[in-house]
Design a protein around this motif. Structure first.
Motif, PDB file in Angstrom:
ATOM      1  N   ASP A   9       8.646  24.083 -14.614  1.00  0.00           N
ATOM      2  CA  ASP A   9       8.220  23.228 -13.520  1.00  0.00           C
ATOM      3  C   ASP A   9       6.938  23.770 -12.925  1.00  0.00           C
ATOM      4  O   ASP A   9       6.749  24.966 -12.770  1.00  0.00           O
ATOM      5  N   ALA A  10       6.035  22.894 -12.586  1.00  0.00           N
ATOM      6  CA  ALA A  10       4.770  23.301 -11.982  1.00  0.00           C
ATOM      7  C   ALA A  10       4.405  22.302 -10.907  1.00  0.00           C
ATOM      8  O   ALA A  10       4.639  21.098 -11.044  1.00  0.00           O
ATOM      9  N   ASP A  11       3.862  22.806  -9.823  1.00  0.00           N
ATOM     10  CA  ASP A  11       3.416  21.951  -8.728  1.00  0.00           C
ATOM     11  C   ASP A  11       1.984  21.547  -9.006  1.00  0.00           C
ATOM     12  O   ASP A  11       1.047  22.282  -8.716  1.00  0.00           O
ATOM     13  N   VAL A  12       1.810  20.379  -9.589  1.00  0.00           N
ATOM     14  CA  VAL A  12       0.479  19.928  -9.963  1.00  0.00           C
ATOM     15  C   VAL A  12      -0.094  19.084  -8.841  1.00  0.00           C
ATOM     16  O   VAL A  12       0.535  18.102  -8.417  1.00  0.00           O
ATOM     17  N   PRO A  13      -1.242  19.443  -8.306  1.00  0.00           N
ATOM     18  CA  PRO A  13      -1.807  18.684  -7.195  1.00  0.00           C
ATOM     19  C   PRO A  13      -2.225  17.296  -7.647  1.00  0.00           C
ATOM     20  O   PRO A  13      -2.475  17.052  -8.818  1.00  0.00           O
ATOM     21  N   ALA A 134     -16.031  22.356 -11.302  1.00  0.00           N
ATOM     22  CA  ALA A 134     -15.175  22.676 -10.155  1.00  0.00           C
ATOM     23  C   ALA A 134     -14.017  21.690 -10.055  1.00  0.00           C
ATOM     24  O   ALA A 134     -12.874  22.076  -9.759  1.00  0.00           O
ATOM     25  N   ARG A 135     -14.301  20.432 -10.303  1.00  0.00           N
ATOM     26  CA  ARG A 135     -13.249  19.419 -10.248  1.00  0.00           C
ATOM     27  C   ARG A 135     -12.170  19.719 -11.279  1.00  0.00           C
ATOM     28  O   ARG A 135     -10.966  19.666 -10.970  1.00  0.00           O
ATOM     29  N   TRP A 136     -12.582  20.048 -12.496  1.00  0.00           N
ATOM     30  CA  TRP A 136     -11.596  20.314 -13.531  1.00  0.00           C
ATOM     31  C   TRP A 136     -10.892  21.651 -13.314  1.00  0.00           C
ATOM     32  O   TRP A 136      -9.752  21.835 -13.739  1.00  0.00           O
ATOM     33  N   TRP A 137     -11.577  22.597 -12.651  1.00  0.00           N
ATOM     34  CA  TRP A 137     -10.902  23.863 -12.335  1.00  0.00           C
ATOM     35  C   TRP A 137      -9.740  23.615 -11.376  1.00  0.00           C
ATOM     36  O   TRP A 137      -8.682  24.243 -11.490  1.00  0.00           O
ATOM     37  N   ILE A 138      -9.899  22.684 -10.445  1.00  0.00           N
ATOM     38  CA  ILE A 138      -8.812  22.347  -9.535  1.00  0.00           C
ATOM     39  C   ILE A 138      -7.648  21.741 -10.305  1.00  0.00           C
ATOM     40  O   ILE A 138      -6.481  22.055 -10.045  1.00  0.00           O
ATOM     41  N   MET A 139      -7.973  20.888 -11.290  1.00  0.00           N
ATOM     42  CA  MET A 139      -6.927  20.204 -12.039  1.00  0.00           C
ATOM     43  C   MET A 139      -6.297  21.082 -13.115  1.00  0.00           C
ATOM     44  O   MET A 139      -5.083  21.110 -13.273  1.00  0.00           O
ATOM     45  N   ARG A 140      -7.113  21.782 -13.887  1.00  0.00           N
ATOM     46  CA  ARG A 140      -6.621  22.595 -15.005  1.00  0.00           C
ATOM     47  C   ARG A 140      -7.291  23.964 -15.007  1.00  0.00           C
ATOM     48  O   ARG A 140      -8.114  24.275 -15.879  1.00  0.00           O
ATOM     49  N   PRO A 141      -6.958  24.796 -14.038  1.00  0.00           N
ATOM     50  CA  PRO A 141      -7.601  26.116 -13.976  1.00  0.00           C
ATOM     51  C   PRO A 141      -7.346  26.959 -15.216  1.00  0.00           C
ATOM     52  O   PRO A 141      -8.182  27.776 -15.604  1.00  0.00           O
ATOM     53  N   ASP A 142      -6.191  26.771 -15.871  1.00  0.00           N
ATOM     54  CA  ASP A 142      -5.887  27.543 -17.069  1.00  0.00           C
ATOM     55  C   ASP A 142      -6.862  27.239 -18.196  1.00  0.00           C
ATOM     56  O   ASP A 142      -7.368  28.155 -18.873  1.00  0.00           O
ATOM     57  N   LEU A 143      -7.180  25.958 -18.397  1.00  0.00           N
ATOM     58  CA  LEU A 143      -8.099  25.584 -19.471  1.00  0.00           C
ATOM     59  C   LEU A 143      -9.557  25.876 -19.104  1.00  0.00           C
ATOM     60  O   LEU A 143     -10.341  26.324 -19.946  1.00  0.00           O
ATOM     61  N   ILE A 144      -9.915  25.631 -17.859  1.00  0.00           N
ATOM     62  CA  ILE A 144     -11.304  25.870 -17.450  1.00  0.00           C
ATOM     63  C   ILE A 144     -11.606  27.367 -17.441  1.00  0.00           C
ATOM     64  O   ILE A 144     -12.726  27.788 -17.743  1.00  0.00           O
ATOM     65  N   GLN A 318      -2.600  35.440 -18.158  1.00  0.00           N
ATOM     66  CA  GLN A 318      -3.891  35.042 -17.592  1.00  0.00           C
ATOM     67  C   GLN A 318      -3.819  33.636 -17.006  1.00  0.00           C
ATOM     68  O   GLN A 318      -4.361  33.363 -15.930  1.00  0.00           O
ATOM     69  N   ALA A 319      -3.163  32.731 -17.741  1.00  0.00           N
ATOM     70  CA  ALA A 319      -3.046  31.353 -17.270  1.00  0.00           C
ATOM     71  C   ALA A 319      -2.263  31.287 -15.962  1.00  0.00           C
ATOM     72  O   ALA A 319      -2.654  30.588 -15.010  1.00  0.00           O
ATOM     73  N   ARG A 320      -1.152  32.017 -15.898  1.00  0.00           N
ATOM     74  CA  ARG A 320      -0.352  32.017 -14.669  1.00  0.00           C
ATOM     75  C   ARG A 320      -1.149  32.589 -13.503  1.00  0.00           C
ATOM     76  O   ARG A 320      -1.058  32.100 -12.369  1.00  0.00           O
ATOM     77  N   ALA A 321      -1.928  33.635 -13.767  1.00  0.00           N
ATOM     78  CA  ALA A 321      -2.696  34.280 -12.699  1.00  0.00           C
ATOM     79  C   ALA A 321      -3.747  33.333 -12.131  1.00  0.00           C
ATOM     80  O   ALA A 321      -3.929  33.246 -10.902  1.00  0.00           O
ATOM     81  N   VAL A 322      -4.436  32.610 -13.004  1.00  0.00           N
ATOM     82  CA  VAL A 322      -5.489  31.732 -12.508  1.00  0.00           C
ATOM     83  C   VAL A 322      -4.901  30.514 -11.813  1.00  0.00           C
ATOM     84  O   VAL A 322      -5.469  30.004 -10.832  1.00  0.00           O
ATOM     85  N   ILE A 323      -3.736  30.047 -12.268  1.00  0.00           N
ATOM     86  CA  ILE A 323      -3.068  28.943 -11.572  1.00  0.00           C
ATOM     87  C   ILE A 323      -2.608  29.405 -10.187  1.00  0.00           C
ATOM     88  O   ILE A 323      -2.744  28.671  -9.197  1.00  0.00           O
ATOM     89  N   GLN A 324      -2.084  30.620 -10.102  1.00  0.00           N
ATOM     90  CA  GLN A 324      -1.675  31.170  -8.810  1.00  0.00           C
ATOM     91  C   GLN A 324      -2.868  31.324  -7.881  1.00  0.00           C
ATOM     92  O   GLN A 324      -2.783  31.045  -6.673  1.00  0.00           O
ATOM     93  N   LEU A 329      -5.790  29.541  -3.050  1.00  0.00           N
ATOM     94  CA  LEU A 329      -6.968  28.972  -2.391  1.00  0.00           C
ATOM     95  C   LEU A 329      -6.635  27.631  -1.746  1.00  0.00           C
ATOM     96  O   LEU A 329      -7.111  27.325  -0.648  1.00  0.00           O
ATOM     97  N   HIS A 330      -5.818  26.854  -2.429  1.00  0.00           N
ATOM     98  CA  HIS A 330      -5.408  25.552  -1.881  1.00  0.00           C
ATOM     99  C   HIS A 330      -4.619  25.749  -0.589  1.00  0.00           C
ATOM    100  O   HIS A 330      -4.831  25.033   0.404  1.00  0.00           O
ATOM    101  N   ALA A 331      -3.723  26.725  -0.583  1.00  0.00           N
ATOM    102  CA  ALA A 331      -2.930  27.002   0.614  1.00  0.00           C
ATOM    103  C   ALA A 331      -3.813  27.479   1.756  1.00  0.00           C
ATOM    104  O   ALA A 331      -3.637  27.063   2.915  1.00  0.00           O
ATOM    105  N   GLN A 332      -4.773  28.366   1.448  1.00  0.00           N
ATOM    106  CA  GLN A 332      -5.686  28.855   2.478  1.00  0.00           C
ATOM    107  C   GLN A 332      -6.514  27.715   3.070  1.00  0.00           C
ATOM    108  O   GLN A 332      -6.745  27.650   4.281  1.00  0.00           O
TER     109      GLN A 332
END
Length: 351
Positions: A9-13, A134-144, A318-324, A329-332
């Motif tokens: 499960d993932a909380d996808v914005p 930047a837009r795609w980093w918000i959506m898919r930080p793991d791939l970007i 690495q993917a989990r770290a960048v998603i976190q 940043l979203h929470a801040q």
């Protein structure tokens, strides 16, 4: 050997709306041909498509050969980059092509954005590049994050004097050869007809580099034949994972998702794991995963599977770290917005 849970499960914005595009005047590309009209190809005309269900409504571009078009674009990009003395950093022209392909405007008239791109000055062009990534980093930080080699150059504060000219030359070459005709459709099946990123990498990389990396690019027709043979013999179930240990930019996956969609099977229901030793190939695969809409369960690693064995554990971490990091940043940002709202209310009461 631990494996990444591609189906956790993932909380996808929510996806932000695509950036607006001013109405195209075609001032710069007056001679750009219209986008190829989508045409339904009957199974009788293409025996290999006999398994396609008539109700799918998928389209193939009326371009006579989308794979050849992709290589024509790559040749034009290479010629433009080197003529403008862009240098040896082929990740820059690859990144330019990736940015244009990732631009979120989709639909039958999206190719008209070519004129808008060419109307931008150097500063505006760089700003548009940054906003796209930047837009795609918000959506898919793991791939970007995996595609970092293709976009880190846009943050360079002291670029070579010729870079802006070379970047602009690549933009014009890619657009005038029809890049958006291949990548701007709102149908992922259409967007998956060719691997432009792989073509650009294959054309721009030197023969010596190809040999050193032992790169062998699978011809598109061969990839499609292999994918059809393999998938036809598989008992596919949602949740299964495809694994490509020497995947390049993902040509085999491109062919596989085409076959799945022809069978009315959603690629989002499967996991897609890919490794390649070349960081530019892995970066191209990350971009392709978005263009081809492989879905949320994608893991791309960069490493040597022959010597390292399991490359996915580190890639998953690495993917989990960048998603976190994205989530933090979203929470801040949400907390800061709430504080600013309260402060505005207090000021209003005090007034």
């Amino acid at each position: 050997m631990s494996q990444l849970n591609l189906f956790g499960d993932a909380d996808v914005p929510d996806e932000p709306p695509p950036p607006p595009i001013p109405a195209a005047t075609r001032r710069y590309l007056a001679d750009l041909p219209p986008a190829p009209a989508p045409v339904t190809v009957p199974a009788s005309a293409r025996p290999e498509l006999a398994t396609v269900k008539p109700s799918l409504g998928h389209y193939r571009p009326s371009l006579s050969n989308p794979h050849q078009t992709a290589f024509d674009i790559a040749e034009a990009v290479s010629r433009a980059w080197h003529t403008a003395q862009g240098g040896a950093a082929i990740e820059i022209p690859m990144g330019v092509v990736a940015t244009l392909a990732l631009w979120p405007l989709r639909g039958p008239d999206a190719y008209l954005a070519a004129d808008w791109w060419l109307s931008l000055d150097d500063t505006q062009l760089l700003t548009a590049f940054r906003e796209c990534w930047a837009r795609w980093w918000i959506m898919r930080p793991d791939l970007i994050d995996r595609a970092t080699p293709l976009h880190k150059w846009i943050e360079d504060e002291k670029p070579r004097p010729t870079r802006a000219r070379a970047v602009r030359a690549v933009v014009e070459a890619a657009l005038t050869r029809g890049l958006l005709h291949l990548t701007s459709s709102d149908d992922a099946y259409y967007r998956s007809t060719a691997d432009v990123m792989g073509a650009v990498l294959a054309v721009m990389r030197s023969e010596g580099a190809h040999d050193a990396l032992a790169e062998v690019h699978t011809p598109p027709d061969v990839a499609e034949l292999l994918a059809r043979m393999v998938i036809d013999d598989m008992h596919l179930k949602p949740g299964m994972k495809f694994d490509e240990p020497t995947g390049g930019t993902g040509q085999m996956y491109r062919a596989a998702v085409q076959v799945l969609r022809e069978k009315d099977i959603d690629p989002h229901e499967f996991g897609w794991a890919l490794t390649d030793i070349d960081e530019l190939a892995a970066a191209g695969a990350a971009v392709n995963a978005i263009i081809w809409d492989l879905g949320p369960h994608v893991l791309i690693a960069c490493g040597d599977t022959l010597h390292q064995g399991d490359c996915y554990t580190e890639a998953a971490d690495q993917a989990r770290a960048v998603i976190q990091h994205r989530d933090d940043l979203h929470a801040q940002a949400a907390i800061l917005a709430a504080i600013q709202k309260v402060e505005a209310m207090v000021r209003g009461v005090a007034a």
